[in-house]
Design a protein around this motif. Structure first.
Motif, PDB file in Angstrom:
ATOM      1  N   THR A  18      63.304  53.368 -25.496  1.00 48.10           N
ATOM      2  CA  THR A  18      62.784  52.004 -25.575  1.00 48.10           C
ATOM      3  C   THR A  18      63.865  50.972 -25.292  1.00 48.10           C
ATOM      4  N   THR A  19      65.079  51.236 -25.747  1.00 47.15           N
ATOM      5  CA  THR A  19      66.177  50.304 -25.488  1.00 47.15           C
ATOM      6  C   THR A  19      66.489  50.220 -24.004  1.00 47.15           C
ATOM      7  N   ALA A  20      66.558  51.370 -23.341  1.00 46.94           N
ATOM      8  CA  ALA A  20      66.842  51.378 -21.905  1.00 46.94           C
ATOM      9  C   ALA A  20      65.733  50.688 -21.119  1.00 46.94           C
ATOM     10  N   ALA A  21      64.474  50.966 -21.485  1.00 41.56           N
ATOM     11  CA  ALA A  21      63.351  50.341 -20.784  1.00 41.56           C
ATOM     12  C   ALA A  21      63.340  48.825 -20.999  1.00 41.56           C
ATOM     13  N   GLY A  22      63.519  48.402 -22.250  1.00 42.17           N
ATOM     14  CA  GLY A  22      63.520  46.973 -22.546  1.00 42.17           C
ATOM     15  C   GLY A  22      64.663  46.239 -21.884  1.00 42.17           C
ATOM     16  N   PHE A  23      65.847  46.831 -21.911  1.00 45.18           N
ATOM     17  CA  PHE A  23      66.998  46.172 -21.305  1.00 45.18           C
ATOM     18  C   PHE A  23      66.827  46.066 -19.783  1.00 45.18           C
ATOM     19  N   THR A  24      66.318  47.123 -19.147  1.00 51.35           N
ATOM     20  CA  THR A  24      66.095  47.084 -17.701  1.00 51.35           C
ATOM     21  C   THR A  24      65.082  46.014 -17.331  1.00 51.35           C
ATOM     22  N   TYR A  25      64.015  45.921 -18.106  1.00 52.35           N
ATOM     23  CA  TYR A  25      62.967  44.931 -17.845  1.00 52.35           C
ATOM     24  C   TYR A  25      63.492  43.501 -17.992  1.00 52.35           C
ATOM     25  N   ILE A  26      64.184  43.231 -19.085  1.00 55.78           N
ATOM     26  CA  ILE A  26      64.689  41.877 -19.317  1.00 55.78           C
ATOM     27  C   ILE A  26      65.773  41.526 -18.296  1.00 55.78           C
ATOM     28  N   ALA A  27      66.634  42.470 -17.967  1.00 56.09           N
ATOM     29  CA  ALA A  27      67.674  42.213 -16.961  1.00 56.09           C
ATOM     30  C   ALA A  27      67.038  41.894 -15.608  1.00 56.09           C
ATOM     31  N   PHE A  28      65.952  42.578 -15.272  1.00 57.48           N
ATOM     32  CA  PHE A  28      65.257  42.306 -14.008  1.00 57.48           C
ATOM     33  C   PHE A  28      64.690  40.889 -14.010  1.00 57.48           C
ATOM     34  N   LEU A  29      64.111  40.452 -15.109  1.00 52.30           N
ATOM     35  CA  LEU A  29      63.608  39.079 -15.192  1.00 52.30           C
ATOM     36  C   LEU A  29      64.737  38.057 -15.085  1.00 52.30           C
ATOM     37  N   ILE A  30      65.877  38.369 -15.650  1.00 48.59           N
ATOM     38  CA  ILE A  30      67.028  37.465 -15.544  1.00 48.59           C
ATOM     39  C   ILE A  30      67.454  37.320 -14.089  1.00 48.59           C
ATOM     40  N   VAL A  31      67.488  38.434 -13.361  1.00 45.36           N
ATOM     41  CA  VAL A  31      67.863  38.385 -11.938  1.00 45.36           C
ATOM     42  C   VAL A  31      66.852  37.545 -11.154  1.00 45.36           C
ATOM     43  N   LEU A  32      65.568  37.727 -11.430  1.00 45.53           N
ATOM     44  CA  LEU A  32      64.546  36.927 -10.748  1.00 45.53           C
ATOM     45  C   LEU A  32      64.698  35.440 -11.073  1.00 45.53           C
TER      46      LEU A  32
END
Length: 585
Positions: free
Chosen positions: A93-107
């Motif tokens: 869950t940590t890896a999935a959440g961090f990847t998702y939020i990091a992707f939104l930050i890049v966008l």
């Protein structure tokens, strides 16, 4: 009288459509806007940034806590009574959440760089809220159940700090492209000043961070002390069932200098090796004594304990995910392991001339050996024939009496005290968790000729930090891993680190200045073209294969009725529309 609108030509912008579409579900041109972001969306951007920072710390914590995953699982077992690897769902869950939020930050950064209005879609807002609340709940849970593990963060920074600093410096330097673009395009002087000052403050803080980075690995290699001895904590529990003879033999094969175990006392006064209060996790008691599986291990006599199998659980539960690496012969030997007595361990250590350290658990008050537990254990040590100079005695109870009966035992304390108090008490060794002694304290104990052993050290980076700190020995569940660390992972002289620090700062500053100058030159060099003229020129220069021709509808209206312009049909502020004068008929 009719009014005609000519064909209009647009360039294909797939990348921009994907960025705005994924972030805010704005896939159409007319949905996009170059207007300033609303205050509500700015608030959500701040929430997104806060979630990213919190998840970054949470992710880093669990990455470095890998050294203590088995300890965490043991804590969960003591609370729930069922053994499971609780780190797997947390890491997933940590890896999935961090990847998702990091992707939104890049966008979001892409939106800012392209001058698009930030408008986070409501589904993403739900996802960000869920990630933020889940992380907060996780942090609170760790504070309540495993608060000591937070110490791994500052300790790990002693190994990763210099490299994380360079990574952060590179990231902030790269952000200067977006910052410079915003500043050069801004019309308000106040906005430009605030953004520049804020960015420079962050950059300057990063430049000064090395002043506060301390690491024992920043030292003169000539002063590096000898490699710390490795003690097998419960043997080699990653390769064999903990606290069994085969586990200790596997540890000895990894060239450990000592063995560590947890000791309980049976009803008939035999000290035996068992970490848990009950026998449910590490034996087959549910088959042999199904009615007694909830009883404490010390409530069994030695004859009953010898009937239990202490190895099959390891093959079934695979607590360290290592069973697949074992040979068939090793698995067969593991399946036949039984409960080990302290005397058996001491005889094995004596044969290999290895140190033994054990932590003795006192029986419950109604136990027959409640008052004689020290004497029963001391008798087992003496009967084993092991040299007393190889045994580290940890119980504080009746220490003076033990010293008289066995003067050559290594008196060891599991409670941290000042070197002066330890020397006055006749204690020459300390056994502490790795987070209980700082680098300076380790050096103070070393100067007082007090040997300090830190547990549980499984990761090479932690072993390297403690090596540079001057620790004399460590207790490890992974001696097969530490065996492959003949030298600290990294070691740097202070002047070399200073040179690397200053060089990184100068390069970063030069790049930032260069980017600001380039963005200023790039903006000032742009001519102010009419958007219609730009698009018409592009249509003339490019072939039909490179552009997407959008044929707008001919708008027929009566001039006398005051027909509206074509601009009313579109909400995209990025494009103007052509309008010809009506042709009289």
């Amino acid at each position: 009288m009719v009014k005609h609108q000519p064909l209009q030509v647009y360039e294909r912008q797939l990348c921009l459509s994907c960025i705005t579409g994924i972030y805010g579900c704005r896939w159409k041109r007319y949905q996009r806007s170059h207007d300033d972001t609303t205050k509500w969306e700015l608030l959500w951007s701040l929430i997104l940034l806060l979630t990213f920072c919190l998840l970054l710390v949470w992710f880093y914590f669990w990455w470095e806590a890998h050294n203590d995953y088995s300890e965490f699982n043991w804590f969960l077992y003591n609370r729930s009574g069922e053994w499971s690897d609780g780190t797997v769902p947390i890491l997933a869950t940590t890896a999935a959440g961090f990847t998702y939020i990091a992707f939104l930050i890049v966008l979001a950064l892409c939106h800012i760089a392209l001058g698009q209005q930030l408008n986070l879609h409501w589904l993403h807002k739900i996802g960000v809220t869920a990630a933020l609340l889940t992380t907060i709940v996780g942090v609170i849970s760790v504070n309540q159940t495993w608060v000591q593990e937070w110490d791994v963060v500052p300790i790990s920074l002693q190994a990763t700090g210099p490299f994380l600093h360079i990574g952060a410096l590179a990231a902030v330097t790269a952000l200067s492209w977006i910052v410079a673009g915003q500043v050069t395009r801004a019309e308000k002087m106040m906005f430009q000043v605030v953004v520049v000052l804020l960015y420079l403050s962050v950059l300057l803080a990063l430049y000064m961070v090395p002043l506060y980075i301390t690491s024992p690995c920043i030292m003169d290699p000539d002063t590096l002390k000898p490699r710390p001895d490795v003690i097998g904590h419960q043997g080699a529990p990653m390769l064999a069932p903990e606290n069994t003879i085969w586990s200790f033999q596997r540890a000895l094969q990894m060239n450990v200098t000592g063995l560590e175990a947890d000791v309980a006392i049976s009803m008939d006064g035999v000290p035996f090796l068992m970490r848990d209060l009950t026998l449910r996790r590490t034996t087959d008691i549910e088959k042999v004594f199904p009615d007694r599986q909830m009883e404490e291990a010390s409530h069994f006599n030695w004859t009953d304990l010898q009937q239990l199998n202490a190895g099959q659980w390891f093959l079934k539960d695979d607590p360290f995910w290592t069973v697949h690496t074992l040979s068939t012969r090793e698995k067969d030997r593991i399946a036949n392991q039984s409960v080990c007595s302290l005397e058996q361990l001491l005889k094995l250590a004596s044969y290999h001339n290895s140190t033994v350290v054990f932590r003795l658990r006192r029986p419950p008050p109604k136990h027959p050996c409640y008052h004689s537990w020290i004497n029963d254990t001391l008798r087992a040590v003496q009967q084993s024939g092991v040299p007393q100079s190889l045994v580290m005695w940890t119980p504080d109870e009746d220490r003076a009496q033990v010293r008289q009966l066995a003067p050559d035992l290594i008196q060891t304390s599991v409670v941290k005290q000042s070197p002066q108090i330890l020397q006055h008490s006749g204690i020459s060794s300390l056994l502490l968790r790795y987070n209980q002694a700082s680098t300076q304290e380790i050096r103070n104990f070393s100067e007082a000729h007090i040997n300090i052993t830190l547990y549980t050290v499984n990761e090479p980076w932690l072993y390297s930090v403690l090596w540079c700190s001057g620790v004399s020995s460590v207790s490890s569940e992974a001696p097969h891993i530490l065996q492959k660390v003949p030298y600290p992972i990294w070691l740097m002289r202070p002047n070399e680190y200073c040179l690397a620090w200053v060089s990184a700062d100068l390069i970063s500053f030069a790049v930032v200045i260069g980017i600001f100058i380039f963005q200023k030159y790039r903006t000032s060099g742009m001519r102010s073209y009419n958007p219609e003229q730009i698009m018409l020129n592009a249509a003339v220069r490019r072939s039909s294969g490179d552009i997407n021709v959008m044929k707008e509808k001919l708008i027929f209206s009566e001039v006398g009725n005051g027909v509206g312009s074509a601009e009313e049909l579109y909400g995209d502020n990025s494009y103007n529309y052509y309008a010809n004068q009506g042709i009289g008929q």
